[in-house]
Design an enzyme around this catalytic site. Sequence first.
Site, PDB file in Angstrom:
ATOM      1  N   GLU A 283      32.211 -14.576 -63.412  1.00  0.00           N
ATOM      2  CA  GLU A 283      32.012 -16.023 -63.580  1.00  0.00           C
ATOM      3  C   GLU A 283      32.021 -16.699 -62.212  1.00  0.00           C
ATOM      4  OE1 GLU A 283      34.113 -19.997 -65.506  1.00  0.00           O
ATOM      5  OE2 GLU A 283      34.748 -18.002 -66.182  1.00  0.00           O
ATOM      6  N   LYS A 415      48.412  -8.275 -78.924  1.00  0.00           N
ATOM      7  CA  LYS A 415      46.970  -8.546 -78.833  1.00  0.00           C
ATOM      8  C   LYS A 415      46.479  -9.494 -79.917  1.00  0.00           C
ATOM      9  CE  LYS A 415      45.946  -4.064 -76.683  1.00  0.00           C
ATOM     10  NZ  LYS A 415      47.285  -3.458 -76.754  1.00  0.00           N
ATOM     11  N   ASP A 491      46.068  -4.271 -69.182  1.00  0.00           N
ATOM     12  CA  ASP A 491      45.306  -4.177 -70.427  1.00  0.00           C
ATOM     13  C   ASP A 491      44.600  -5.506 -70.668  1.00  0.00           C
ATOM     14  OD1 ASP A 491      44.302  -3.861 -72.944  1.00  0.00           O
ATOM     15  OD2 ASP A 491      46.120  -3.016 -73.810  1.00  0.00           O
ATOM     16  N   HIS A 589      29.384 -25.949 -61.203  1.00  0.00           N
ATOM     17  CA  HIS A 589      28.916 -24.802 -61.981  1.00  0.00           C
ATOM     18  C   HIS A 589      27.415 -24.611 -61.843  1.00  0.00           C
ATOM     19  CE1 HIS A 589      32.186 -22.963 -64.421  1.00  0.00           C
ATOM     20  NE2 HIS A 589      32.826 -24.060 -64.043  1.00  0.00           N
TER      21      HIS A 589
END
EC number: 1.1.1.34
Length: 604
Positions: A283, A415, A491, A589
């Site tokens: 990004e 998660k 992770d 952006h």
Amino acid sequence: MDVRRRSEEAVYSSKVFAADEKPLKPHKQQQEEDNTLLIDASDALPLPLYFTNGLFFTMFFSVMYFLLSRWREKIRNSTPLHVVTLSELGAIVSLIASVIYLLGFFGIGFVQTFVARGNNDSWDEEDENDEQFILEEDSRRGPCAAATTLGCAVPTPPAKHIAPIVPQQPAVSIAEKPAPLVTPAASEEDEEIIKSVVQGKIPSYSLESKLGDCKRAASIRKEVLQRITGKSLEGLPLDGFNYESILGQCCEMTIGYVQIPVGIAGPLLLNGREYSVPMATTEGCLVASTNRGCKAIYASGGATSILLRDGMTRAPCVRFGTAKRAAELKFFVEDPINFETLANVFNQSSRFARLQRIQCAIAGKNLHMRFVCSTGDAMGMNMVSKGVQNVLDYLQNEYADMDVIGISANFCSDKKPAAVNWIEGRGKSVVCEAIITEEVVKKVLKTEVAALVELNMLKNLTGSALAGALGGFNAHASNIVSAVYIATGQDPAQNIESSHCITMMEAVNDGKDLHISVTMPSIEVGTVGGGTQLASQSACLNLLGVKGANREAPGSNARLLATIVAGSVLAGELSLMSAISAGQLVNSHMKYNRSTKDVTKASS
């Protein structure tokens, strides 16, 4: 078995013979053709083979038992052994017949196999050389890619187009017809393995164990995938990665690796120390924005980060016949008198595991027990699971009617966004704060303190509440968490609960300066195990000074990494909120996160 040995069909098809020339066959096959006229022992009776074998086996053991019984009886009665009755004579004849059959079926055939193999174990000259070459390749420990350096160069067939296996499609015009898939030519032995995998003769997952070369296995699997799907994987790199390092711990069925650029934000001045924060992301503007936040924090004297809690969780579920029995176990587990016993059982799983508490919740006759423990410098999921298993085994002896439904039953909660993590915490709970001076807010962040405070209230608090957010009272904490996690071998899936964050902003010092803080109750990180041992990720951990385990103070490296993550989130929140407040978000952006470049050409 040598999985790379070429089949007879492949040997024949690999040569082109003249019209009047016959292909050479191995003598073993020729012998099998000649033996079709011979009579085997199994032809003794006109019965199926398994009936004939069963009959003679039964005859042999029955007659042997009968004769031994008669022999013992004669000894007991002092009867001469040479005196034989008619039944005994028939039994002796049957025994001899069965022995002859079994010897002819098993023994002689077995001997003949070795005799024939010794006399006829040869191929034609070219196939013998090929087989010898394959056997030599099997004894070589080095990978084929390093053949030139090991002095065992492999002759490579000329490059050719390899047609992929694709479903039949309607005919298209020449202008619409896609270009054929071209892949580098594989060696002859690799080509045979590729064909075997495509045909399903060799499982793709077993290539590493059969070949003993992880990189070669990945290369073959990649080529197999291209042929089966008809899709090119030319842009997926294969070289430059140590596949041995991930075998059995990081990834299976490998076909290459993806490349993610790593940028540096900082220096981040945190608790009086400077850190250069590695961020792996695709990004645009993310690293630049976080870097600007670090600059603002540095210019204002730095940030302070405090660790509140440190405990990984695992929550099994057990079931009883009644809710009363489930409640009895709940009272037993939560009783302080029994905690020391359970802790001793739990802590036997690791020298770093230390049970802190057990939180119970009942649902009918089911009991969920949430174990919380410290895990040293490891993230700790495996460690806490082993400890929980020890406790369950211990409780099974005391509560024989307890049925273990599962060692993980989502009361952990791993998660997944969950209120229990937001309230109770999981992993490392951290709060980080900084005071940004009015001058820095205006010159570096290009906005006003009052505007930032108002935006934070309406966006991060009110807007998130209207959206029903759970732990999402922030601008983009997950952006920074994910980027740091990927760079340091954490992770990435645990970004879900690790990104739980509430960002607070308040005007201080008579409204001139800005107090900003982020509270993150469940940052799940480790500096040993998993992806942290990979070379690139290990280098990023080394950059932060938290590589590996801390021998002097176990757990301090992982805790320091958690505070760095929180400090990086603080910088990212500060910069993005300032950009939104100043109306710079869209422009930045469009400049850094939107490109008209042809990336495919650049990569090739």
